[in-house]
Scaffold this motif. Structure first.
Motif, PDB file in Angstrom:
ATOM      1  N   ALA A   1      46.995 114.485  47.792  1.00 38.40           N
ATOM      2  CA  ALA A   1      47.697 113.707  47.082  1.00 38.40           C
ATOM      3  C   ALA A   1      47.087 113.591  45.688  1.00 38.40           C
ATOM      4  O   ALA A   1      46.078 113.715  45.341  1.00 38.40           O
ATOM      5  N   PRO A   2      47.791 112.833  44.600  1.00 39.46           N
ATOM      6  CA  PRO A   2      47.424 112.976  43.326  1.00 39.46           C
ATOM      7  C   PRO A   2      46.361 111.493  43.165  1.00 39.46           C
ATOM      8  O   PRO A   2      46.550 110.743  44.021  1.00 39.46           O
ATOM      9  N   LEU A   3      45.216 111.767  42.723  1.00 46.14           N
ATOM     10  CA  LEU A   3      44.143 110.763  42.127  1.00 46.14           C
ATOM     11  C   LEU A   3      44.349 110.302  41.020  1.00 46.14           C
ATOM     12  O   LEU A   3      44.553 110.947  39.945  1.00 46.14           O
ATOM     13  N   LYS A   4      44.180 108.918  40.975  1.00 46.35           N
ATOM     14  CA  LYS A   4      44.189 108.206  39.732  1.00 46.35           C
ATOM     15  C   LYS A   4      42.832 107.421  39.325  1.00 46.35           C
ATOM     16  O   LYS A   4      42.035 107.244  40.196  1.00 46.35           O
ATOM     17  N   SER A   5      42.781 107.419  38.158  1.00 48.50           N
ATOM     18  CA  SER A   5      41.167 106.936  37.433  1.00 48.50           C
ATOM     19  C   SER A   5      41.228 105.420  37.963  1.00 48.50           C
ATOM     20  O   SER A   5      42.111 104.751  37.830  1.00 48.50           O
ATOM     21  N   ILE A   6      39.958 105.129  38.386  1.00 54.39           N
ATOM     22  CA  ILE A   6      39.766 103.596  38.618  1.00 54.39           C
ATOM     23  C   ILE A   6      38.982 103.206  37.392  1.00 54.39           C
ATOM     24  O   ILE A   6      38.032 103.364  37.120  1.00 54.39           O
ATOM     25  N   LYS A   7      39.700 102.056  37.086  1.00 53.28           N
ATOM     26  CA  LYS A   7      39.170 101.324  35.964  1.00 53.28           C
ATOM     27  C   LYS A   7      38.548 100.248  36.308  1.00 53.28           C
ATOM     28  O   LYS A   7      38.648  99.330  37.207  1.00 53.28           O
ATOM     29  N   SER A   8      37.365 100.084  35.687  1.00 57.37           N
ATOM     30  CA  SER A   8      36.214  99.216  36.134  1.00 57.37           C
ATOM     31  C   SER A   8      36.764  97.566  35.605  1.00 57.37           C
ATOM     32  O   SER A   8      37.569  97.651  34.699  1.00 57.37           O
ATOM     33  N   ASN A   9      36.523  96.450  36.474  1.00 60.66           N
ATOM     34  CA  ASN A   9      36.880  95.380  36.143  1.00 60.66           C
ATOM     35  C   ASN A   9      35.563  94.328  36.211  1.00 60.66           C
ATOM     36  O   ASN A   9      34.431  94.689  36.859  1.00 60.66           O
ATOM     37  N   ALA A  10      35.818  93.174  36.123  1.00 59.89           N
ATOM     38  CA  ALA A  10      34.780  92.207  36.309  1.00 59.89           C
ATOM     39  C   ALA A  10      34.546  91.848  37.559  1.00 59.89           C
ATOM     40  O   ALA A  10      32.972  91.475  37.681  1.00 59.89           O
TER      41      ALA A  10
END
Length: 1006
Positions: free
Chosen positions: A659-668
């Motif tokens: 499956a396609p992988l997406k970047s995980i954006k950091s959050n608070a």
């Protein structure tokens, strides 16, 4: 002419009949029987036996009364049926009497003539084919046996055995006519016929006329069925011989044989028995039927066709008169070489022993043939008969050599003679009765001359009870009316001689020594110990031939390969010259080089090269003999193994999700990700619990944990959380508090280290993720799923996982994979693709932004498919194991998939690091919790003990009365007030009280 019928009304005792059944008895009508019943009895009895004595001109017609005629008819029926108790029942109208109980008997002389006097002549018949190898010998042996019996007065005691012999001319039609001619002469038994086909025809006649049929050479196993109750076999059945043949084939380890047989009852049913025997050991028989009078051209054509089948083990089960020409034709075809095996049933030994034309050249052509020969044990009578036979040969009376069937034929006549003697001893005479069905037949055939033998059942019974020693050995019959099986010699033709290499019996199985004990025909496990002498095969070698040939230059193996449109690294077909190469092809070629024989083959592309072929259809082509094997990236799955044999897997595989992988954006809130919710909850609960327990343990002894309630609550909370950073300002003074802190700090150290490592992974190492977490979440998403065209993944998803077909999208190339995954389910693409791991690894090595999700959810491998029971599948599996153990299989894999010093990238198997679950730490939490609770219990027990001691020292009757009125709540309140006091203050009170008591006690002493 007769006298009145008068009897004493004293029936013979039933108990005496049971204990002495052989005593002469008579069946008469009861005096009380009704006339209507007597008429019915006369009609019935006369329809079953000969009632001529009570006819108008018969000797027992007078007195012409119902009871007299009924008594004679009843007795005639009773005597003809063997004098069984039930033969005189007649619905309760019959009575049994002994001869001494009869005072005056009607027609006594008639009864004596019919049932007491031994006949002067007894006719027996024989139906043979005079000019055949078996028939010629049997004819002379039968005539010799009749002469010996008539010369011995102790056998039939004055009764002459008359032989009526007819030639069947090896024809079922002529044999039937010959049998009718014999039966017209009122023969009570027929010797023969020698042919199973003729035996089937004549058995129907013998059944209708109740004439036992004693055959010494009809070996068809189906003749033992209940359909032929009067057929008796004076030789072992072919089912017995085929058990020996199957045991021999199993001994040498051959799994497939070609059976050449005469297409008649003898050949077909014999080979069917062999097929049944071999089926128990999972072996297979290829059948080639020869017409009964096959020409040499026909045999030549059939042998040529048999070569392409593959097996090289031939079993010949044919007629001894024409069977030898099979070997001469096989010799001309080169089928007597070192790769062939020829086995023969006992017809070969019969042909070689009987024919005078056997010479050195013939034996040379037969070199290496293995066959069976009935073992005739040595005895004085056998030696004497052989000498007598040779004398007859010298005098010119006999031209053929003696064979085993000659001994069986001789013993057949003696068996009939012994049975007839026992029959006459009990029954007294031989009678025939008219057959109503034949009597009503009109025409020139004169079938009314055929009459039913009244004592047929009794004579058959006497035959089956025989047990005597004959020329062929012990003559005894089993429950199927077959001669109890003896022993077969296993013969091997070597150059100009026939040598015995072993023996077989149903009890000992294969053995190099002659079995010394005879047993019945019951089956036994014959795989325990088997051994034979050295065998010479057609090549002159003693090494056992392999028994089959995969292919040769004239007919190479047709190896089907998938003509793929994508992933040609595995199998690639060149369009110009149709040469085939690839990873799978190189593995196949490397395996064939390790097989100790040549595997001639040619590759046959399956498919058009524009789309991937259906692999289920590829395997089905092997089953349907379109191709001989399927080589390529063929997955070994259940439905395919049901119809074909596969080799050992040469590569492990399984279905995976890409499956396609997406970047995980950091959050608070990224710092919360390392722990699961449950882990966070339990951790915080322990912080509060540790703070509270430490406060309880330290409150009475440590001033840092005392003060106003607000300060104590703040201290309680800050202390437990400050331990996380080792910055707590308060020290623990109590032993129990220090014990709890030790376990808590150890737990905290482990959790902190794990949290730090996991958080580092989340923030720095893994930056990709996918909404698909595994096969379960993929199925639950209801999004489109891609699969490779022609793969078994479609059927697995539909049948195994219940995915609706409308969700599945066929994709034919890596480019189509990439496009569909990038589009996604909302734009006409797919959410994920399910495919086998090797394909996915190649796809991932050429693209980016995609990865394997989770672990493979099936386990399988790729192998080469062959037809069922193909020995090549076993040899190829062994070769693949050798490739794996030597490291060659790994080298081939690196050659094709590690060309740039970096193998095809394998997915991480996880889209992101796993969160830390409570299950990983529950042991530590359990230890810490247990230490905390135990410490708290110790504290409470010690406090309660001090409280009780304090109350006893300060007991006030007024306060006790007041406390009892307020109840238990006031006691608990008092206890909490007590433990709120400093422990030093309580101890000081106890010391002061103790000093006062001591000072009070001193003045009293003074």
């Amino acid at each position: 002419m007769g006298v009145g019928f008068e009897v004493e009304q004293k029936p013979w005792p039933l108990e005496e009949w049971r204990t002495n059944p052989g005593k002469k008895t008579w069946c008469v009508a009861k005096a009380s029987a009704e006339d209507r019943d007597l008429d019915d009895i006369i009609r019935f009895a006369c329809s079953e036996t000969n009632c001529d004595p009570i006819q108008a001109d018969g000797p027992c017609f007078d007195p012409n009364t119902r009871i007299s005629h009924a008594s004679v008819a009843m007795n005639l029926y009773y005597q003809s049926r063997g004098r069984n108790l039930w033969n005189c029942y007649f619905n309760g109208s019959g009575l049994l009497y002994s001869l001494t109980q009869v005072s005056t008997i009607l027609c006594m002389f008639v009864l004596l003539i019919f049932h007491s006097e031994r006949p002067s002549v007894v006719n027996i018949g024989a139906v043979l084919t005079y000019d055949s190898l078996i028939g010629g010998v049997a004819k002379a042996a039968i005539e010799a046996a009749v002469a010996d019996i008539n010369a011995d007065e102790t056998v039939l005691r004055g009764t002459w055995l008359n032989l009526i012999m007819q030639d069947s001319n090896c024809s079922a039609f002529i044999g039937s006519i010959a049998a009718l001619r014999v039966l017209e002469e009122e023969a009570i038994a027929i010797i023969g016929p020698q042919s199973s086909t003729i035996a089937h025809m004549i058995s129907s006649l013998s059944n209708g006329l109740q004439i036992p049929l004693v055959s010494f050479s009809a070996t068809d196993p189906t003749l033992s069925s209940l359909q032929f109750p009067f057929f008796v076999r004076m030789t072992p059945s072919d089912s017995y011989q085929m058990a020996a043949m199957a045991n021999l084939i199993d001994y040498y380890g051959w799994r497939q044989v070609i059976a050449i047989f005469t297409d008649d009852e003898y050949g077909r049913n014999g080979i069917n028995s062999l097929d049944d025997e071999l089926a128990e050991g999972l072996s297979k028989v290829h059948k080639i039927a020869l017409p009964a009078s096959a020409s040499e051209d026909k045999i030549l054509d059939l042998l040529k066709k048999s070569i392409i089948i593959g097996p090289r083990v031939y079993v010949a089960h044919v007629n001894p008169d024409s069977g030898l020409k099979i070997f001469s034709i096989a010799q001309n075809l080169g089928m007597m070489s070192d790769e062939y095996v020829w086995l023969a049933t006992d017809w070969l030994s019969t042909a070689l022993e009987t024919s005078k034309t056997v010479n050195f050249d013939l034996l040379s052509d037969l070199r290496g043939v293995v066959g069976f020969r009935p073992h005739i044990p040595n005895s004085k009578v056998r030696s004497a008969f052989i000498s007598r036979w040779r004398d007859l040969q010298r005098k010119g009376g006999i031209s053929a050599e003696l064979n085993a069937y000659g001994f069986y034929a001789y013993d057949s006549v003696w068996a009939v003679a012994h049975a007839v003697d026992d029959f006459l001893n009990e029954f007294g005479n031989i009678t025939f009765s008219s057959n109503n069905a034949l009597s009503s037949a009109k025409g020139k055939m004169q079938l009314d001359k055929l009459r039913t033998f009244d004592g047929g059942n009794l004579l058959l019974k006497k035959l089956l009870l025989l047990n005597f020693s004959g020329l062929s050995g012990t003559v005894k019959f089993d429950s199927n009316k077959n001669l109890v099986g003896g022993t077969y010699e296993i013969i091997n033709i070597n150059s100009a001689q026939i040598q015995t290499i072993g023996y077989w019996s149903n009890y000992t199985g294969l053995s190099i020594s002659l079995p010394d004990t005879m047993h019945g025909n019951n089956k036994r496990d014959l795989r325990m110990s088997k051994r034979l002498g050295n065998t010479t095969w057609p090549s002159g070698k003693t090494e056992t031939p392999r028994g089959w040939v995969v292919a040769d230059s004239e007919r190479p193996l047709r190896i089907g390969v998938p003509y793929r449109a994508s992933y040609t690294e595995f199998v690639e077909v060149e369009k110009e010259n149709h040469t085939v190469n690839g990873y799978c092809i190189e593995v196949f070629n490397a395996a064939t080089r390790l097989i100790p024989y040549d595997v001639s083959h040619q590759f046959v592309p399956v498919g058009d090269g524009r789309s991937n072929p259906n692999y289920d259809e590829l395997v089905r082509m092997v089953v349907e003999d379109v191709i001989d094997a399927a080589v390529g990236d063929v997955a070994i799955v259940t439905n395919r193994t049901k119809i074909a044999d596969f080799t050992q897997p040469y590569i492990s595989t399984g279905l995976v999700i890409v499956a396609p992988l997406k970047s995980i954006k950091s959050n608070a809130w990224a710092f919360l990700r390392p722990f699961t919710i449950g882990m966070w909850c339990v951790t915080f609960a322990f912080f509060f619990m540790i703070g509270m327990v430490i406060w309880l343990l330290e409150h009475r002894v440590n001033s840092d944990f005392r003060g106003p309630p607000k300060r104590q609550c703040i201290t309680m909370l800050l202390f437990s959380f400050s331990t996380l950073f080792h910055s707590q300002q308060e020290d623990t003074l109590s032993t129990l508090g220090r014990f709890v802190m030790t376990t808590w700090l150890f737990l905290l150290m482990v959790i902190t280290s794990s949290y730090t490592a996991s958080l580092t992974s989340f923030l720095t190492i893994q930056q990709l993720s996918s909404p698909i977490k595994g096969i379960d979440s993929l199925i639950a998403s209801n999004a489109p799923i891609g699969y490779q065209t022609g793969s078994f993944a479609r059927s697995y998803l539909i049948d195994g996982l219940g995915v609706h077909p409308s969700r599945l999208v066929a994709l034919g190339s890596p480019e189509a994979y990439e496009e569909a995954l990038k589009l996604g389910p909302k734009s006409g693409g797919v959410a994920a693709i399910v495919d086998e791991l090797p394909y996915v690894e190649i796809f991932l090595s050429k693209t980016s932004g995609f990865d394997i999700i989770g672990q493979p959810f099936t386990r399988s491998g790729w192998g080469f498919a062959f037809r069922r029971d193909s020995p090549l599948a076993v040899d190829m599996s062994r070769a693949i194991l050798e490739l794996s153990e030597s490291g060659e299989l790994h080298r081939i894999h690196k050659k094709w998939f590690c060309k740039t010093n970096s193998c095809a990238a394998q997915g991480s198997g996880n889209s992101e690091p796993d969160q830390l679950h409570l299950s990983s730490f529950w042991g530590l939490f359990l230890v810490c919790g247990a230490a905390t609770i135990i410490s708290l219990l110790f504290f409470l027990l010690r406090s309660i003990r001090q409280f009780i001691r304090y109350r006893i020292k300060h007991r006030d009757p007024a306060s006790d009365t007041e406390l009892s009125k307020r109840g238990c709540s006031q006691a608990i309140y008092s206890f909490f007030n007590f433990i709120d006091e400093r422990e030093e203050a309580i101890k000081a009170i106890f010391r002061q009280q103790q000093q006062q008591q001591q000072s009070t006690s001193q003045p009293q002493k003074s």
